[in-house]
Design a protein around this motif. Structure first.
Motif, PDB file in Angstrom:
ATOM      1  N   SER A 129       0.851  -1.197   0.000  1.00 28.04           N
ATOM      2  CA  SER A 129       0.000   0.000   0.000  1.00 28.04           C
ATOM      3  C   SER A 129       0.879   1.238   0.000  1.00 28.04           C
ATOM      4  O   SER A 129       0.638   2.199  -0.741  1.00 28.04           O
ATOM      5  N   THR A 130       1.912   1.210   0.842  1.00 28.27           N
ATOM      6  CA  THR A 130       2.819   2.346   0.979  1.00 28.27           C
ATOM      7  C   THR A 130       3.547   2.647  -0.326  1.00 28.27           C
ATOM      8  O   THR A 130       3.924   3.792  -0.576  1.00 28.27           O
TER       9      THR A 130
ATOM     10  N   TYR B 149      -1.520 -10.980   2.947  1.00 34.61           N
ATOM     11  CA  TYR B 149      -1.596  -9.589   3.392  1.00 34.61           C
ATOM     12  C   TYR B 149      -3.043  -9.301   3.773  1.00 34.61           C
ATOM     13  O   TYR B 149      -3.906  -9.151   2.904  1.00 34.61           O
TER      14      TYR B 149
ATOM     15  N   LYS C 273       0.780 -10.977   7.069  1.00 35.25           N
ATOM     16  CA  LYS C 273       1.002  -9.591   7.493  1.00 35.25           C
ATOM     17  C   LYS C 273      -0.332  -9.115   8.031  1.00 35.25           C
ATOM     18  O   LYS C 273      -1.311  -8.971   7.296  1.00 35.25           O
TER      19      LYS C 273
ATOM     20  N   GLY D  21       1.247  -5.136  11.379  1.00 36.03           N
ATOM     21  CA  GLY D  21       1.061  -4.203  10.275  1.00 36.03           C
ATOM     22  C   GLY D  21       0.766  -2.778  10.698  1.00 36.03           C
ATOM     23  O   GLY D  21       0.831  -1.868   9.877  1.00 36.03           O
TER      24      GLY D  21
ATOM     25  N   ASP E  25       2.121   0.169  12.848  1.00 34.48           N
ATOM     26  CA  ASP E  25       3.349   0.587  13.535  1.00 34.48           C
ATOM     27  C   ASP E  25       3.045   1.162  14.930  1.00 34.48           C
ATOM     28  O   ASP E  25       3.856   1.052  15.836  1.00 34.48           O
ATOM     29  N   GLU E  26       1.850   1.763  15.050  1.00 33.68           N
ATOM     30  CA  GLU E  26       1.459   2.375  16.330  1.00 33.68           C
ATOM     31  C   GLU E  26       1.116   1.326  17.382  1.00 33.68           C
ATOM     32  O   GLU E  26       0.914   1.652  18.552  1.00 33.68           O
TER      33      GLU E  26
ATOM     34  N   SER F 107       4.887   1.429   7.139  1.00 33.07           N
ATOM     35  CA  SER F 107       5.251   2.610   6.360  1.00 33.07           C
ATOM     36  C   SER F 107       6.188   3.550   7.131  1.00 33.07           C
ATOM     37  O   SER F 107       7.127   4.100   6.554  1.00 33.07           O
TER      38      SER F 107
ATOM     39  N   TYR G 157       1.366   9.209   3.558  1.00 34.84           N
ATOM     40  CA  TYR G 157       2.561   8.913   2.741  1.00 34.84           C
ATOM     41  C   TYR G 157       3.285  10.202   2.336  1.00 34.84           C
ATOM     42  O   TYR G 157       4.518  10.243   2.307  1.00 34.84           O
TER      43      TYR G 157
HETATM   44  C1  HMN Z   1       2.031  -1.689   3.075  1.00 36.48           C
HETATM   45  O1  HMN Z   1       1.472  -2.596   2.455  1.00 36.48           O
HETATM   46  O2  HMN Z   1       2.576  -0.769   2.534  1.00 36.48           O
HETATM   47  C2  HMN Z   1       2.001  -1.650   4.532  1.00 36.48           C
HETATM   48  O3  HMN Z   1       2.869  -2.413   5.163  1.00 36.48           O
HETATM   49  C3  HMN Z   1       0.883  -1.129   5.177  1.00 36.48           C
HETATM   50  C4  HMN Z   1       1.150  -0.837   6.653  1.00 36.48           C
HETATM   51  O4  HMN Z   1       0.454  -1.785   7.405  1.00 36.48           O
HETATM   52  C5  HMN Z   1       0.700   0.547   6.931  1.00 36.48           C
HETATM   53  N1  HMN Z   1      -0.713   0.644   6.650  1.00 36.48           N
HETATM   54  C6  HMN Z   1      -1.165   1.519   5.755  1.00 36.48           C
HETATM   55  O5  HMN Z   1      -0.473   2.368   5.255  1.00 36.48           O
HETATM   56  C7  HMN Z   1      -2.609   1.453   5.423  1.00 36.48           C
HETATM   57  C8  HMN Z   1       1.047   0.982   8.330  1.00 36.48           C
HETATM   58  O6  HMN Z   1       2.437   1.028   8.403  1.00 36.48           O
HETATM   59  C9  HMN Z   1       0.463   2.361   8.628  1.00 36.48           C
HETATM   60  O7  HMN Z   1       0.781   3.272   7.604  1.00 36.48           O
HETATM   61  C10 HMN Z   1       0.994   2.921   9.938  1.00 36.48           C
HETATM   62  O8  HMN Z   1       0.803   1.988  10.965  1.00 36.48           O
HETATM   63  C11 HMN Z   1       0.298   4.243  10.300  1.00 36.48           C
HETATM   64  O9  HMN Z   1      -1.056   4.014  10.586  1.00 36.48           O
END
Ligand code: HMN
Length: 291
Positions: A47-48, A136, A164, A188, A190-191, A207, A251
């Motif tokens: 997604s990122t 995923y 994931k 998945g 980060d928080e 991300s 992003y």
């Molecule tokens: C990806 O597929 O890029 C990721 O690993 C997604 C990842 O789980 C992120 N989710 C999204 O961006 C929707 C998280 O890192 C998220 O950005 C972060 O925890 C902030 O909420």
């Protein structure tokens, strides 16, 4: 075979103002993840990576650049999932030939696929290649929320080695951990890295590690060593940062923070919005506050 555990950045992609891949900037993001964040691996095409807005050729180009820049210095997982199953199979073959350590696929989205259709999707992709598959799961974006027994059905294919887990359902996370001790689970969100690590995840993919990888490492290692109070201190700072990032645009803000760190992280691809002067100014403040 490479061990797939550890901390992974969900790789950001640098685009120019016209929305084309900025190869030089992409290479700099990869280097920053290797040299500064000291990641164990990269999750490419997630997604990122703004993957679901890209053409097949662009996805392939990004997979090539990431492998060429990273070589064998860290673990590489390629997200090849798509509602176009033929594209997923083509990408799975492509990255396997490039030497990616594992593939991953998002649950097919948009249409309300039945679980049998989802199972067939995974078995078709992984059946086409000699590689390992990581599911995923991200229900808040896909609408696909699988049960413990459905994960079990997918895991009955030995080439499906993990998930994931981008969900906040920690009861389900605990059940998956207990039921499938040999499968890999990645946090998945980060928080929520600290509580996920306490529940025994094998790694994390996210991300924010693209810029905050060093704090992510501290949380992960402290929590694994049962130093929960110290880990929580770092998680608190991290979550203040993540809250500020989410308020300013996810992003885009991580890219702007990387730019402050000297990395040519570029722009996001439309339909994601262009940077406003306020957003850029706010990112500079956030950088000063946390880095
Ligand atoms: C990806 O597929 O890029 C990721 O690993 C997604 C990842 O789980 C992120 N989710 C999204 O961006 C929707 C998280 O890192 C998220 O950005 C972060 O925890 C902030 O909420």
């Amino acid at each position: 075979q490479r061990d797939l555990k550890g901390l992974f950045s969900a790789l950001l992609v640098s685009f120019d103002e016209q929305g084309n891949i900025n190869e030089k900037g992409l290479r700099q993001i990869i280097r920053y993840n290797i040299d500064v964040n000291h990641m164990d691996g990269l999750y490419v095409g997630g997604s990122t990576g703004e993957n679901f807005m890209l053409s097949t050729d662009e996805k392939k180009r990004i997979f090539e650049i990431a492998k060429d820049e990273a070589k064998d210095s860290l673990t590489l997982i390629a997200q090849v999932g798509s509602v176009n199953l033929k594209e997923s199979v083509e990408l799975a073959k492509f990255v396997t030939d490039l030497g990616y350590d594992a593939i991953s696929a998002v649950t097919p989205f948009y249409y309300k696929f039945t679980f049998d259709e989802i199972k067939n999707y995974y078995n078709t992709i992984i059946g086409a290649v000699d590689n390992r598959m990581i599911i995923y799961s991200i229900p808040f974006l896909t609408g696909v929320d699988m049960s413990l027994s459905q994960f079990g059905e997918l895991f009955s294919n030995p080439k499906i080695v993990g998930v994931k887990f981008t969900q906040a359902d920690f009861y389900l996370l605990e059940r998956i951990r207990k039921t499938f001790p040999d499968k890999l689970i990645y946090a998945g969100f980060d928080e929520m890295l600290l509580p996920a690590t306490v529940l025994g995840v094998d790694g994390a993919i996210g991300s924010t590690y693209n810029i905050n990888g060093r704090r992510g490492r501290q949380i992960f290692e402290l929590a694994k060593a049962q130093k929960i109070t110290e880990a929580l201190e770092v998680q608190h700072v991290t979550n203040d940062l993540i809250t500020d990032i989410l308020d300013n645009g996810l992003y885009g803000t991580i890219k702007l923070l990387l730019q402050e760190a000297g990395v040519d992280a570029g722009y996001c691809r439309e339909p994601m919005k262009k940077y406003t002067p306020e957003m850029v100014a706010r990112a500079k403040e956030i950088y000063k506050k946390y880095f």
